[in-house]
Design an enzyme around this catalytic site. Structure first.
Site, PDB file in Angstrom:
ATOM      1  N   SER A  48       0.860  -1.191   0.000  1.00  0.00           N
ATOM      2  CA  SER A  48       0.000   0.000   0.000  1.00  0.00           C
ATOM      3  C   SER A  48       0.892   1.235   0.000  1.00  0.00           C
ATOM      4  O   SER A  48       2.025   1.177   0.485  1.00  0.00           O
ATOM      5  CB  SER A  48      -0.843   0.026   1.273  1.00  0.00           C
ATOM      6  OG  SER A  48      -0.013   0.209   2.407  1.00  0.00           O
ATOM      7  N   ASP A  49       0.387   2.336  -0.528  1.00  0.00           N
ATOM      8  CA  ASP A  49       1.090   3.579  -0.231  1.00  0.00           C
ATOM      9  C   ASP A  49       0.944   3.762   1.285  1.00  0.00           C
ATOM     10  O   ASP A  49       0.069   3.174   1.925  1.00  0.00           O
ATOM     11  CB  ASP A  49       0.516   4.774  -1.002  1.00  0.00           C
ATOM     12  CG  ASP A  49       1.517   5.941  -0.985  1.00  0.00           C
ATOM     13  OD1 ASP A  49       2.454   5.922  -0.152  1.00  0.00           O
ATOM     14  OD2 ASP A  49       1.356   6.880  -1.784  1.00  0.00           O
TER      15      ASP A  49
END
Ligand code: BGC
Length: 760
Positions: A236-237
């Site tokens: 994920s960012d």
């Protein structure tokens, strides 16, 4: 994509089968700000991830999630600068150098490259992205990835996908049709995934058509894995996950950083049945593979040669600088022909060489242009320097400006350093206009008014508006945010120690309002509608024939190149064949230089709306004066295709295409036309709104239409001028109107049976 078989699926499945649910949940949820959980019982080590992309930003303490406190590293040019090099070999070298710095610092995954498309010049993070063109972006990101991974360190291509602005990046949905996503916002990722097999990718913060990128099964599983064959993991960012169980279900393999809650949520989701454990196991597999792989590839005691990396940073900056304008060949400067130079603007002494935010590197060293100019010109030329404006903001004193003008008047030449300050563009912050600060504009305007030999040197991460003062100066260098070597590179280019060879990876429009996304940026009510569709950058400006300040692919050199002998192996080809193109480029100037040869394809007639040209190949060549070289390109089916919204496939249409070879998108030097005979057939389904015109070639359709036309006194083949309008009206009617106008003679059932026939 090559399968990584260091650890077979079977081995990984057995390992996962031995792990407890708690271990699995821990593993996919991160340990702290930068590393994954080690699971000692199963010999699974921790994996360290660090920013990226244009240099290593490793925190001395892996719990430190702030922007301060990273260890020193080489700061290479940022992505807009690297995009302007168009030099894949060089990009590979830079990737490898950063990969080595990762090895030396026990980092297994570098969080880069960034390959989002520059949809609008206002995106505060444009400096972290290569281009407005997906092909150029994808090729460069791929080369960078290969370089990093050649050192046994994984690259992480980000932010997948359509993360094109900072405003509300964690809240909004970008809304775009599939063709736009596939052709513009995903194509670069597709190229890099297929050609360079990244070990990891990072999902974007935003939603795509209403679904978070990190929970988007279509994006992360159907397209990325099933269609493109991706085998790495998706992280994920930082903080992008909203629902950890839905993210795991959709195909997100790792949440970062650890937030203290997600592991428990995953456990609960498995227990209450909202997340299937088999699915969780499946999600773990690619992550585990890369953890074990990078651990096996660790090279203890790696050292780096900081001087060699610094020299590479200078060379990269030189190749990225774009000579935008050079009237009367005012550049390069000859130090033997001058007595004094006015060097004006703080960026000469304190260069802005990178952007703010997560990519900000604690540079090992820094070159400034002022010292390097002094070094080059020696003691015989007097250098008069005034900083004038502050590093941040837009303040200056009138008296300083007057002093700068006085210096410029007396000097042989004025070098004016201007651009965008840090607080004008950064991660988390979009620009509000495309202008440079008034303090910078006043400097260039007033100096150019008294000194005809004024050179403007720009430092900015993305296109700026310069129409207001561009005509006043004979020469402009775009120096971007070109890393710790930027000051040396600028001086070398100004004084001809290096020949400029950068080309714009983004159009400089005349005005912000001309940007195709202007009306739809930054969106409203947490929605950003990409209504300009596929018409991004030059695809828009060139199709609309609009005047621009500097076109995509533009960049001058101190030498000149002549293009000749365009040959194509076939004038007619099928979509199973590869078209082989060759041409000769000769350096006809008086010094060595480099040229970026660009190949665009223009579809002469299409059923779809298409841009007037699209970049499909390029090559950068270095040539000594007087030397020539034959360059070869290959174009396959994809170079001629568009993403068909109905059949949901890349579709190559039969017909004529122009092959345009040039030095920029608007400086086409050679062209030829080829004919594609495509085996891909797109048969439109006939329904009651199909026009009569579309069925006149069908054996059942033709007599049906002919019958109707004859009842109106004309015929399909009539070429009588008086029949022209009647034919136009009747042939464009939808089939259903044969019922409406039949006075009961032709029923809906009869039409349905005709349609069934036509579709057979
Ligand atoms: C950025 C990423 C970066 C991550 C870790 C995020 O805010 O969008 O590009 O890699 O932080 O610093």
């Amino acid at each position: 994509m090559k399968k990584d078989d260091t650890h077979t699926d079977q081995y990984l499945d057995q390992l996962i089968a031995r792990m407890s649910l708690e271990d699995k949940a821990k593993l996919i949820s991160g340990r702290d700000a930068w590393s994954t959980h080690p699971i000692e019982e199963h010999n699974i080590p921790a994996m360290y991830l660090a920013d990226g992309p244009h240099g290593l930003r490793k925190m001395a303490n892996s719990k430190n999630a702030t922007l301060q406190g990273s260890i020193p590293a080489t700061c290479f040019p940022t992505a807009s600068a690297l995009g302007a090099t168009w030099n894949l070999e060089l990009i590979r070298e830079i990737g490898a150098a950063i990969g080595r710095e990762c090895q030396a610092n026990n980092v297994q995954i570098l969080l880069g490259p960034g390959l989002n498309i520059k949809r609008t010049p206002l995106n505060g993070r444009n400096f972290e992205y290569y281009s407005e063109d997906p092909y150029l972006s994808g090729k460069i990101a791929g080369a960078f990835t290969e370089g990093v991974q050649s050192q046994g360190v994984g690259a992480c291509i980000k932010h997948f996908a359509a993360n094109n602005q900072e405003h509300e990046r964690m809240m909004h949905s970008i809304n775009a049709d599939e063709r736009t996503l596939r052709e513009i916002y995903m194509r670069g990722f597709e190229i890099a995934v297929k050609e360079s097999a990244p070990w990891s990718m990072m999902c974007a913060y935003n939603k795509i058509n209403g679904t978070w990128a990190g929970e988007n099964e279509w994006l992360l599983t159907q397209v990325l894995r099933d269609e493109w064959g991706y085998e790495g993991f998706v992280v994920s960012d930082w903080g992008a996950v909203n629902n950890p169980d839905r993210a795991a279900q959709a195909g997100l393999n790792l949440e970062m950083p650890d937030n203290g809650f997600s592991a428990e949520k995953i456990i609960q989701a498995v227990k209450n049945g909202t997340l299937n454990e088999a699915r969780l196991d499946h999600t773990l597999r690619p992550l585990l593979r890369i953890i074990l792989k990078t651990s096996a590839l660790k090279q203890e005691n790696t050292t780096i040669d900081a001087d060699a990396h610094h020299a590479l940073a200078i060379r990269a900056a030189e190749e990225s600088i774009v000579l935008l304008k050079n009237e009367d060949d005012i550049l390069p400067l000859n130090e033997n022909e001058m007595k004094s130079i006015a060097v004006l603007g703080r960026f000469a002494e304190t260069p802005r060489f990178q952007g703010g935010g997560s990519s900000n590197v604690n540079a090992i060293k820094q070159e400034n242009a002022l010292d390097n100019i002094r070094k080059i010109v020696g003691e015989n030329v007097a250098i008069h320097y005034l900083p004038l404006y502050e590093s941040r903001g837009d303040k200056y004193e009138k008296s300083d400006l007057d002093a700068a003008v006085e210096l410029a008047k007396k000097a042989d030449i004025a070098l004016v350093f201007i651009g965008l300050p840090d607080d004008f563009e950064a991660e988390g912050l979009d620009r509000i206009h495309m202008d440079i600060p008034e303090s910078h504009k006043a400097l260039v305007r007033e100096v150019a008014a008294v000194q005809p030999h004024t050179v403007a040197i720009l430092s900015n991460g993305a296109a700026v508006e310069i129409e207001e003062w561009e005509r006043d100066v004979p020469a402009i260098l775009e120096a971007w945010l070109s890393g710790q070597g930027s000051g040396a590179a600028v001086a070398n280019i100004l004084f001809g120690r290096a020949n400029p060879s950068g080309k714009l990876g983004e159009t400089f429009p005349l005005r912000l309002q001309h940007n195709p996304a202007h009306l739809y940026f930054p969106g409203e009510h947490r929605s950003v509608d990409y209504r300009e569709g596929i018409f991004v950058g030059y695809r828009y400006y060139d199709t609309k024939s609009m005047e621009v300040m500097f076109p995509f692919g533009h960049g001058l050199s101190y030498t000149r190149f002549e293009y000749s002998n365009l040959t194509i192996n076939k004038s007619e080809f099928s979509d199973n064949e590869v078209l082989k193109i060759s041409l000769t480029v000769k350096n006809i100037g008086t010094q060595a230089g480099a040229e970026v040869v660009q190949v665009y394809v223009h579809d002469k007639a299409s059923d779809a709306v298409r841009p007037v040209k699209e970049l499909q190949a390029f090559q950068k060549i270095h040539l000594a004066e007087g030397k020539s070289q034959t360059i070869d390109f290959e174009l396959d089916k994809r170079a001629f295709s568009y993403f068909h919204p109905e059949i949901k496939e890349w579709y190559a249409e039969s017909g004529e295409f122009d092959i345009l070879v040039g030095s920029s998108s608007r400086d086409i030097r050679l062209h030829a036309t080829v004919t594609l005979n495509s085996s891909q057939e797109y048969k439109r389904v006939v329904d009651k709104y199909t026009p009569f015109r579309d069925i006149i070639h069908h054996p059942t359709g033709r007599p049906f239409v002919e019958n109707i036309l004859q009842s109106f006194g004309t015929s399909i083949d009539s070429d009588k001028p008086e029949d022209h309008e009647a034919k136009a009206i009747f042939l464009s009617l939808p089939l259903i109107k044969s019922v409406n106008f039949s006075h009961g003679n032709f029923s809906e059932e009869m039409l349905e049976s005709l349609i069934a026939d036509l579709n057979e």
